[in-house]
Design a protein around this motif. Structure first.
Motif, PDB file in Angstrom:
ATOM      1  N   ASN A  96       0.816  -1.328  -0.031  1.00 53.21           N
ATOM      2  CA  ASN A  96      -0.054  -0.134  -0.045  1.00 53.21           C
ATOM      3  C   ASN A  96       0.728   1.362  -0.015  1.00 53.21           C
ATOM      4  OD1 ASN A  96       0.920  -0.567   2.724  1.00 53.21           O
ATOM      5  ND2 ASN A  96      -1.005   0.342   3.610  1.00 53.21           N
ATOM      6  N   VAL A 122       1.104  -5.017   4.239  1.00 55.38           N
ATOM      7  CA  VAL A 122       0.623  -3.700   4.193  1.00 55.38           C
ATOM      8  C   VAL A 122       1.126  -3.124   5.571  1.00 55.38           C
ATOM      9  CG1 VAL A 122      -1.255  -4.120   2.469  1.00 55.38           C
ATOM     10  CG2 VAL A 122      -1.600  -4.256   4.795  1.00 55.38           C
ATOM     11  N   LEU A 128      -0.089  -0.631   8.662  1.00 53.59           N
ATOM     12  CA  LEU A 128      -1.334  -0.240   9.142  1.00 53.59           C
ATOM     13  C   LEU A 128      -0.865   0.918  10.173  1.00 53.59           C
ATOM     14  CD1 LEU A 128      -3.054  -3.515   9.586  1.00 53.59           C
ATOM     15  CD2 LEU A 128      -3.177  -2.057   7.741  1.00 53.59           C
ATOM     16  N   THR A 151      -0.433   8.906  11.496  1.00 54.81           N
ATOM     17  CA  THR A 151      -1.724   8.770  10.912  1.00 54.81           C
ATOM     18  C   THR A 151      -3.078   9.181  11.510  1.00 54.81           C
ATOM     19  OG1 THR A 151      -0.825   6.992   9.936  1.00 54.81           O
ATOM     20  CG2 THR A 151      -3.127   6.961   9.786  1.00 54.81           C
ATOM     21  N   THR A 170     -13.125  -9.304   9.707  1.00 56.65           N
ATOM     22  CA  THR A 170     -12.313  -8.213  10.244  1.00 56.65           C
ATOM     23  C   THR A 170     -11.607  -8.955  11.631  1.00 56.65           C
ATOM     24  OG1 THR A 170     -13.939  -7.241  11.815  1.00 56.65           O
ATOM     25  CG2 THR A 170     -13.600  -6.486   9.657  1.00 56.65           C
ATOM     26  N   VAL A 214      -9.422  -4.036  11.434  1.00 53.01           N
ATOM     27  CA  VAL A 214      -8.500  -4.316  10.021  1.00 53.01           C
ATOM     28  C   VAL A 214      -9.642  -5.158   9.412  1.00 53.01           C
ATOM     29  CG1 VAL A 214      -6.850  -5.058   9.053  1.00 53.01           C
ATOM     30  CG2 VAL A 214      -6.367  -3.873  11.338  1.00 53.01           C
ATOM     31  N   ASP A 215      -9.588  -5.041   7.875  1.00 53.13           N
ATOM     32  CA  ASP A 215     -10.410  -5.798   7.045  1.00 53.13           C
ATOM     33  C   ASP A 215      -9.262  -6.948   6.781  1.00 53.13           C
ATOM     34  OD1 ASP A 215     -11.370  -6.978   4.660  1.00 53.13           O
ATOM     35  OD2 ASP A 215     -12.769  -5.380   4.448  1.00 53.13           O
ATOM     36  N   GLY A 230      -8.463  -7.096   2.438  1.00 56.73           N
ATOM     37  CA  GLY A 230      -7.787  -6.240   1.750  1.00 56.73           C
ATOM     38  C   GLY A 230      -6.480  -5.625   2.624  1.00 56.73           C
ATOM     39  N   GLU A 242      -7.367  -3.122   4.962  1.00 54.44           N
ATOM     40  CA  GLU A 242      -7.611  -1.636   5.045  1.00 54.44           C
ATOM     41  C   GLU A 242      -8.045  -1.621   6.584  1.00 54.44           C
ATOM     42  OE1 GLU A 242      -9.079  -3.403   2.772  1.00 54.44           O
ATOM     43  OE2 GLU A 242      -8.360  -2.647   1.065  1.00 54.44           O
ATOM     44  N   VAL A 243      -7.527  -0.307   7.131  1.00 54.57           N
ATOM     45  CA  VAL A 243      -8.202  -0.093   8.660  1.00 54.57           C
ATOM     46  C   VAL A 243      -9.497   0.355   8.458  1.00 54.57           C
ATOM     47  CG1 VAL A 243      -7.809   1.212  10.531  1.00 54.57           C
ATOM     48  CG2 VAL A 243      -5.894   0.625   9.398  1.00 54.57           C
TER      49      VAL A 243
END
Length: 494
Positions: free
Chosen positions: A57, A72, A74, A79, A104, A145-146, A149, A151-152
């Motif tokens: 990412n 990835v 996170l 952030t 998740t 977290v998913d 993929g 993603e957060v």
């Protein structure tokens, strides 16, 4: 290696299965080390040779991993999170729980912030929330977290008002996370309150803008806590101590009510039966079984500011066993496994501790509780040198029967370069232990900076390994990061 279906894994307490295989792994590894073997060709064990790998990412080359694995990034320091705060610094111990949505996982992550009282630099802080120390800079964050993929879905502060939150462990019944302060600082160091305690972060309750109230569990001891592991049958909480430069203890807290730790209980230190002050730090034989008894710590919340003896001093005065820098702690197979980061006979070259002990490259211990409260202590692995394993900190056992050890190379004397990380003098790795041959192998190398790996844990479905890169504990650079690593786990032992 064992196979594991998803239902079996989800029925366990965060991967505390296949531990018989894991114990065999440690035993094979100990035998391999005792035979004086050198590490084999890295291309032939584990998952094969490592290569510098860019994050999917961000495109940054931060880790070296085997072929077929990806990751990835996170929750990088700085952030923005859902509660309006910025992700703090110093990502440390962590656990993964089932998420609130399908596909998740929920991570509860410590932040070992070591800035001065009230400092805004990377602070874990939600204004107006219920917190123990108004000047506290540490705490925990929670990430959903998913798993598909990476993603957060959401992230927020889940506890604040504490300091130096290092590691911890799962609460009884997997109801949340026990976060530990690795310090005994207090008003004399500028804080409003005394520190050195364990705090609860319940799984349910904290949400963006509403962290859990931080309340110290004083009966569980005031000392430089590292990690804990909970016996799922009795609710006893086993605690490690990491106070550099002096003998440390291994503790047990017997609560009156395992579901209400604040209701009080008894704190005890491990003692080798019939051997007062037994020194576990060196001169040990792997596989030897040492009978154990427990001695009570009469004052678990000592007034250190006015000269009261520490918990360790109280336990040692009653014959408690000596360890050096106890860190990672894990429950499985009816046992507690814990790391002594700097124990062992192979020395790392650092100056002696105050009592003359010269630090080694690390040990892995197993405590097997006894039916009548005693039990047995076994040294299941001791590192023969930095190439095999240098300073094990956090540890986790994987759903497929392997073992992952997070390195925290703290030696000042023994430089530890790595060909995949040019320019870094002390490189930290994730070391796997292989049940097929007992040989250690590199699974990951931190090629971004010289900070430690921490908080390794698998997602509830076993598909993702989450692990933290600590970063700086006092500045925003280098940043803390959480990695989500995916790949062909079934191809090897992890």
């Amino acid at each position: 290696m064992v196979s594991l279906d998803r239902r079996s894994f989800l029925a366990t307490t965060g991967g505390a299965l296949a531990s018989g295989v894991a114990l065999n792994t440690l035993g094979a590894h100990a035998a391999w080390a005792a035979a004086g073997c050198a590490p084999a060709d890295p291309g032939r064990i584990g998952y094969g040779e490592l290569r510098r790998t860019a994050a999917r990412n961000t495109g940054e080359e931060l880790l070296a991993l085997p072929a077929g694995f990806s990751y990835v990034v996170l929750g990088r320091t700085g952030t923005p999170m859902d509660d309006g705060t910025l992700t703090p610094i110093a990502h440390d111990g962590m656990a993964a729980f089932p998420g609130t949505r399908r596909h998740t996982a929920r991570l509860i992550r410590n932040h070992e912030v070591r800035t001065p009282p009230g400092s805004p630099t990377g602070r874990v802080h939600v204004p107006g929330s219920a917190r123990y120390d108004e000047l506290g800079v540490g705490g925990t964050t929670t990430l959903e977290v998913d798993l598909r993929g990476g993603e957060v879905v959401r992230q927020f502060v889940s506890l604040n008002g504490t300091i130096v939150n290092c590691a911890g462990g799962r609460m009884f019944g997997n109801r949340g996370w026990l976060t530990c302060e690795e310090t005994t600082a207090g008003p004399a160091q500028g804080w409003q309150r005394k520190h050195g305690y364990i705090f609860e972060v319940p799984l349910d309750g904290p949400r963006p803008g509403r962290p859990a109230a931080s309340m110290p569990l004083t009966a569980m001891g005031r000392f430089s806590h590292e990690a804990v592991a909970v016996d799922p049958r009795t609710g006893y909480v086993y605690e490690t101590e990491d106070d550099s430069g002096k003998p440390n203890g291994f503790y047990r807290y017997r609560p009156r009510d395992p579901r209400n730790l604040a209701a009080g209980g008894v704190l005890e230190m491990l003692k080798i039966k019939g051997r007062d002050g037994y020194d576990c730090r060196e001169g040990q034989r792997m596989g030897a079984r040492l009978p154990v008894e427990w001695v009570r710590v009469d004052d678990p919340d000592p007034d250190l500011e006015n000269g009261a003896p520490t918990c360790a001093q109280q336990g040692l005065a009653k014959g408690g066993a000596k360890f050096n820098r106890l860190e990672g702690c894990w429950w499985g197979d009816g046992s507690v496994f814990f790391n002594s980061t700097s124990g062992g006979d192979a020395k790392n070259g650092d100056p002696p501790n105050a009592d003359g002990f010269v630090e080694g490259y690390g040990q892995v211990w197993q405590y097997v509780p006894g039916r009548r409260g005693g039990g047995t202590l076994v040294l299941v692995y001791e590192s023969p040198g930095r190439r095999a394993l240098d300073s094990p900190d956090n540890l986790t056992f994987t759903p497929r029967g392997g073992i992952v050890l997070c390195e925290d190379d703290a030696s000042d004397a023994d430089a530890d370069p790595h060909p995949l990380a040019p320019g870094l003098a002390n490189v930290n790795r994730l070391i796997g232990l292989d049940p097929r041959g007992g040989e250690p192998f590199e699974f990951a190398v931190n090629i971004s900076d010289d900070s430690e790996f921490a908080g390794a844990c698998f997602s509830p479905d076993g598909s993702v390994l989450f692990v933290n890169n600590l970063g700086s504990t006092a500045a925003a650079d280098p940043p803390g990061r959480t990695y989500a690593i995916r790949g062909p786990w079934g191809r090897g032992p992890l």
